[in-house]
Design a protein around this motif. Structure first.
Motif, PDB file in Angstrom:
ATOM      1  N   THR A 105      30.171  36.291  36.591  1.00 52.91           N
ATOM      2  CA  THR A 105      30.998  37.010  35.848  1.00 52.91           C
ATOM      3  C   THR A 105      30.633  37.508  34.762  1.00 52.91           C
ATOM      4  O   THR A 105      29.681  36.833  34.161  1.00 52.91           O
ATOM      5  CB  THR A 105      32.396  35.984  35.751  1.00 52.91           C
ATOM      6  OG1 THR A 105      31.852  34.729  35.062  1.00 52.91           O
ATOM      7  CG2 THR A 105      32.929  35.422  37.118  1.00 52.91           C
ATOM      8  N   THR A 106      31.301  38.686  34.341  1.00 49.27           N
ATOM      9  CA  THR A 106      30.806  39.201  32.816  1.00 49.27           C
ATOM     10  C   THR A 106      32.180  39.618  32.212  1.00 49.27           C
ATOM     11  O   THR A 106      33.180  40.345  32.940  1.00 49.27           O
ATOM     12  CB  THR A 106      29.890  40.456  33.108  1.00 49.27           C
ATOM     13  OG1 THR A 106      28.746  39.987  33.916  1.00 49.27           O
ATOM     14  CG2 THR A 106      29.682  41.173  31.682  1.00 49.27           C
ATOM     15  N   THR A 107      32.268  39.288  31.015  1.00 52.90           N
ATOM     16  CA  THR A 107      33.571  39.716  30.437  1.00 52.90           C
ATOM     17  C   THR A 107      33.491  40.885  29.765  1.00 52.90           C
ATOM     18  O   THR A 107      32.445  41.101  29.002  1.00 52.90           O
ATOM     19  CB  THR A 107      34.271  38.409  29.515  1.00 52.90           C
ATOM     20  OG1 THR A 107      33.153  38.284  28.498  1.00 52.90           O
ATOM     21  CG2 THR A 107      34.336  37.239  30.245  1.00 52.90           C
ATOM     22  N   GLN A 158      43.294  39.980  32.175  1.00 52.31           N
ATOM     23  CA  GLN A 158      43.506  38.604  31.425  1.00 52.31           C
ATOM     24  C   GLN A 158      44.652  37.916  32.198  1.00 52.31           C
ATOM     25  O   GLN A 158      44.527  36.580  31.993  1.00 52.31           O
ATOM     26  CB  GLN A 158      43.868  38.948  30.074  1.00 52.31           C
ATOM     27  CG  GLN A 158      45.129  39.601  29.241  1.00 52.31           C
ATOM     28  CD  GLN A 158      45.120  39.955  27.896  1.00 52.31           C
ATOM     29  OE1 GLN A 158      44.108  40.025  27.547  1.00 52.31           O
ATOM     30  NE2 GLN A 158      46.021  40.347  27.803  1.00 52.31           N
ATOM     31  N   THR A 177      37.685  40.285  33.097  1.00 56.56           N
ATOM     32  CA  THR A 177      36.434  39.880  33.650  1.00 56.56           C
ATOM     33  C   THR A 177      35.916  40.656  35.085  1.00 56.56           C
ATOM     34  O   THR A 177      36.810  41.040  35.914  1.00 56.56           O
ATOM     35  CB  THR A 177      36.590  38.493  34.245  1.00 56.56           C
ATOM     36  OG1 THR A 177      37.345  37.764  33.138  1.00 56.56           O
ATOM     37  CG2 THR A 177      35.507  37.768  34.796  1.00 56.56           C
ATOM     38  N   GLU A 215      33.895  40.482  38.136  1.00 61.46           N
ATOM     39  CA  GLU A 215      33.571  39.303  39.178  1.00 61.46           C
ATOM     40  C   GLU A 215      32.586  40.087  40.246  1.00 61.46           C
ATOM     41  O   GLU A 215      33.068  41.187  41.018  1.00 61.46           O
ATOM     42  CB  GLU A 215      34.656  38.487  40.045  1.00 61.46           C
ATOM     43  CG  GLU A 215      35.399  37.797  39.108  1.00 61.46           C
ATOM     44  CD  GLU A 215      36.523  37.039  39.723  1.00 61.46           C
ATOM     45  OE1 GLU A 215      36.674  37.400  41.062  1.00 61.46           O
ATOM     46  OE2 GLU A 215      37.024  36.151  39.246  1.00 61.46           O
TER      47      GLU A 215
END
Length: 162
Positions: free
Chosen positions: A156-158, A108, A144, A146
């Protein structure tokens, strides 16, 4: 010029002309020893199709804790414990003799928590997995993932570590 000097000049020019003419003389072609070229029939195979596009694109990014033998995530999730492995499964489609898939986990605060690349050769759909482990445990927080192909803009996926 005197007559003897003129004769020498003309004789020298004549000999030089003969020497040059002799250098450019082609060899006679012996047609009796060389058979005529044979004609070969055209191949009966169909024409080669045009090559497929070399572009490879990401079709999906799935996160989980384990992948099966078929490379698919067994149970997709975006919630992880600090001791869990984080498996990033990247599905691609396209054709390329060499494509690099790059995956980066960002904490983060922008710190890189993990980074891996794999080079693949593909002709269609492909799944490539990246497994990230942290021997000290993942710090709790938001992350995240990437994923990019050949330095293109990342997808991107969180996810969260609790």
């Amino acid at each position: 010029m005197t007559a003897p000097t003129l004769r020498y000049a003309v004789a020298t020019a004549l000999m030089a002309s003969l020497a040059l003419a002799g250098c450019k003389k082609d060899k006679p072609v012996d047609t009796a020893a060389t058979p005529p070229p044979m004609s070969t029939p055209a191949p009966s195979q169909p024409a080669t199709p045009p090559p497929m596009s070399s572009a490879v694109s990401i079709t999906s990014v799935t996160l989980g804790k384990a992948a099966g033998a078929d490379k698919r995530i067994e149970s997709a999730t975006t919630d992880f414990a600090s001791t869990d492995p984080i498996v990033v499964s990247v599905a691609t489609n396209g054709s390329s003799g060499s494509t690099t898939i790059h995956t980066r986990l960002m904490y983060q605060d922008g710190q890189v928590a993990g980074e891996e690349s794999q080079s693949i050769a593909t002709d269609g759909m492909e799944t490539t997995n990246f497994t990230f482990n942290n021997a000290n445990g993942w710090p709790a927080g938001n992350y995240t993932a990437e994923v990019s192909v050949d330095n293109a803009a990342p997808r991107t996926t969180t996810f969260t570590v609790k």
